[in-house]
Design a protein around this motif. Sequence first.
Motif, short mmCIF file in Angstrom:
data_model
loop_
_atom_site.label_atom_id
_atom_site.label_comp_id
_atom_site.label_asym_id
_atom_site.label_seq_id
_atom_site.Cartn_x
_atom_site.Cartn_y
_atom_site.Cartn_z
N VAL A 11 0.83 -1.20 0.00
CA VAL A 11 0.00 0.00 0.00
C VAL A 11 0.86 1.26 0.00
N VAL A 12 2.02 1.20 0.65
CA VAL A 12 2.95 2.34 0.60
C VAL A 12 3.38 2.58 -0.85
N ARG A 13 3.60 1.50 -1.59
CA ARG A 13 3.95 1.65 -3.02
C ARG A 13 2.78 2.30 -3.77
N TYR A 14 1.57 1.93 -3.44
CA TYR A 14 0.42 2.57 -4.08
C TYR A 14 0.41 4.07 -3.79
N PHE A 15 0.66 4.42 -2.54
CA PHE A 15 0.70 5.84 -2.17
C PHE A 15 1.74 6.60 -3.00
N VAL A 16 2.93 6.03 -3.12
CA VAL A 16 4.00 6.68 -3.88
C VAL A 16 3.58 6.88 -5.32
N LYS A 17 2.92 5.90 -5.91
CA LYS A 17 2.50 6.00 -7.30
C LYS A 17 1.46 7.11 -7.48
N VAL A 18 0.50 7.20 -6.55
CA VAL A 18 -0.48 8.29 -6.64
C VAL A 18 0.20 9.64 -6.47
N ALA A 19 1.16 9.72 -5.55
CA ALA A 19 1.87 10.98 -5.33
C ALA A 19 2.65 11.38 -6.58
N GLU A 20 3.20 10.40 -7.29
CA GLU A 20 3.95 10.70 -8.51
C GLU A 20 3.02 11.20 -9.62
N HIS A 21 1.88 10.53 -9.80
CA HIS A 21 0.97 10.87 -10.90
C HIS A 21 0.02 12.01 -10.56
N ARG A 22 -0.20 12.24 -9.24
CA ARG A 22 -1.14 13.25 -8.79
C ARG A 22 -2.53 13.04 -9.39
N HIS A 23 -2.87 11.78 -9.58
CA HIS A 23 -4.15 11.45 -10.19
C HIS A 23 -4.42 9.98 -9.93
N PHE A 24 -5.56 9.68 -9.30
CA PHE A 24 -5.86 8.29 -8.96
C PHE A 24 -6.07 7.42 -10.20
N GLY A 25 -6.71 7.97 -11.21
CA GLY A 25 -6.96 7.18 -12.42
C GLY A 25 -5.68 6.80 -13.12
N ARG A 26 -4.76 7.76 -13.30
CA ARG A 26 -3.50 7.46 -13.98
C ARG A 26 -2.63 6.52 -13.14
N ALA A 27 -2.65 6.72 -11.82
CA ALA A 27 -1.88 5.84 -10.95
C ALA A 27 -2.43 4.42 -11.01
N ALA A 28 -3.76 4.28 -11.01
CA ALA A 28 -4.37 2.96 -11.09
C ALA A 28 -3.99 2.26 -12.39
N THR A 57 -9.22 16.97 -6.09
CA THR A 57 -9.72 18.14 -6.80
C THR A 57 -10.24 17.69 -8.16
N THR A 58 -10.86 18.61 -8.89
CA THR A 58 -11.35 18.28 -10.23
C THR A 58 -10.19 18.04 -11.20
N GLN A 59 -9.02 18.60 -10.90
CA GLN A 59 -7.86 18.40 -11.77
C GLN A 59 -7.05 17.16 -11.40
N GLY A 60 -7.27 16.63 -10.22
CA GLY A 60 -6.48 15.47 -9.80
C GLY A 60 -6.42 15.40 -8.29
N SER A 61 -5.28 14.97 -7.78
CA SER A 61 -5.10 14.83 -6.33
C SER A 61 -3.77 15.44 -5.93
N VAL A 62 -3.79 16.24 -4.88
CA VAL A 62 -2.56 16.87 -4.40
C VAL A 62 -2.31 16.41 -2.97
N LEU A 63 -1.04 16.36 -2.62
CA LEU A 63 -0.67 15.95 -1.27
C LEU A 63 -1.06 17.02 -0.26
N THR A 64 -1.61 16.58 0.86
CA THR A 64 -1.82 17.48 1.98
C THR A 64 -0.50 17.67 2.71
N ALA A 65 -0.49 18.50 3.73
CA ALA A 65 0.73 18.67 4.53
C ALA A 65 1.13 17.34 5.15
N ALA A 66 0.14 16.58 5.63
CA ALA A 66 0.45 15.26 6.19
C ALA A 66 0.96 14.32 5.10
N GLY A 67 0.37 14.43 3.91
CA GLY A 67 0.82 13.59 2.80
C GLY A 67 2.24 13.88 2.40
#
Length: 298
Positions: A11-28, A57-67
């Motif tokens: 799951v940590v690898r999944y997190f890293v992939k979403v953080a790289e793509h900043r988009h759940f669809g592209r990361a998936a 967001t409508t454009q994708g996903s951005v990391l929060t401060a915690a993220g």
Amino acid sequence: MSSAADLDLRVVRYFVKVAEHRHFGRAAAALHMTQPSLSRQIRGLEKQLGATLFERTTQGSVLTAAGMTFATYAKTLLETADAAAAHTRAAAAPRRIVIGYTTNLIVSSAVRELRRRCPDAEVSTAHLPWNGARAALAEHRVDVAVTRLPIPTDGIEVTALYREPRAVLLARRHRLATHDELELADLAAEPMPRTGEPAWDAFWRAESQLAGRGADGPVIEDVAELADYIASGAGVLIAPADSRLPDLHPDLLAVPLRDVEPGQVALVRRAGENGELISTFTECAVTHVTAGTPSKPR
């Protein structure tokens, strides 16, 4: 709340992939899984950590401060886990080694010497593309590699083996083909292809010495395509003097280049890996890997 020790590295690898793509669809898509499944995994991670990691967001996903805080540790966590697994495998099978070598380089004598010194070891070789040494080490496809420099050296230990002169590869009908030797000044107006790797291009195109006088050619990574380009007369190439490229095309020849520093051939390995076979092969390579006519190891 679960402790950090309970974190699922998958799951940590999944997190890293979403953080790289900043988009759940592209990361998936990159992970070859469905977006709803990926979203569930990340929500579970957020619940486990007690923090929201992404703002949707409508454009994708951005990391929060915690993220962003978690991201600073996630890659290190994965790299440490990969290194731990690799070192453990190496310790469990210390009598096995894979030796990589890039285009045109000779390792056969060093391999024979290693087999003589360690007759019970399983020794194999792997041919790598001219720029393939670092990736092969990072992916643990080889344990050591003999390659030409420069390559990125973060996380890599480098042992110099020998220096080699450089030459100019050009078409036999090129205006410079009648010269016994050439200088950089002769190449100032000649297009030279690039590889797309800045450090490699800077050295092999002698960019600091030409100081902007050299002409840019196309980006070409494939060796056969490069041979065709040079043989067409469209440009020239600075290469090792013992390059095999003239053997790939009857219309190519190499002319010594006089006023550049020699190239460097080196053995590279992952930093911190000093097993018996790696150390022994390094000794063999220092003695037996020398300049000469390129040939494949047996």
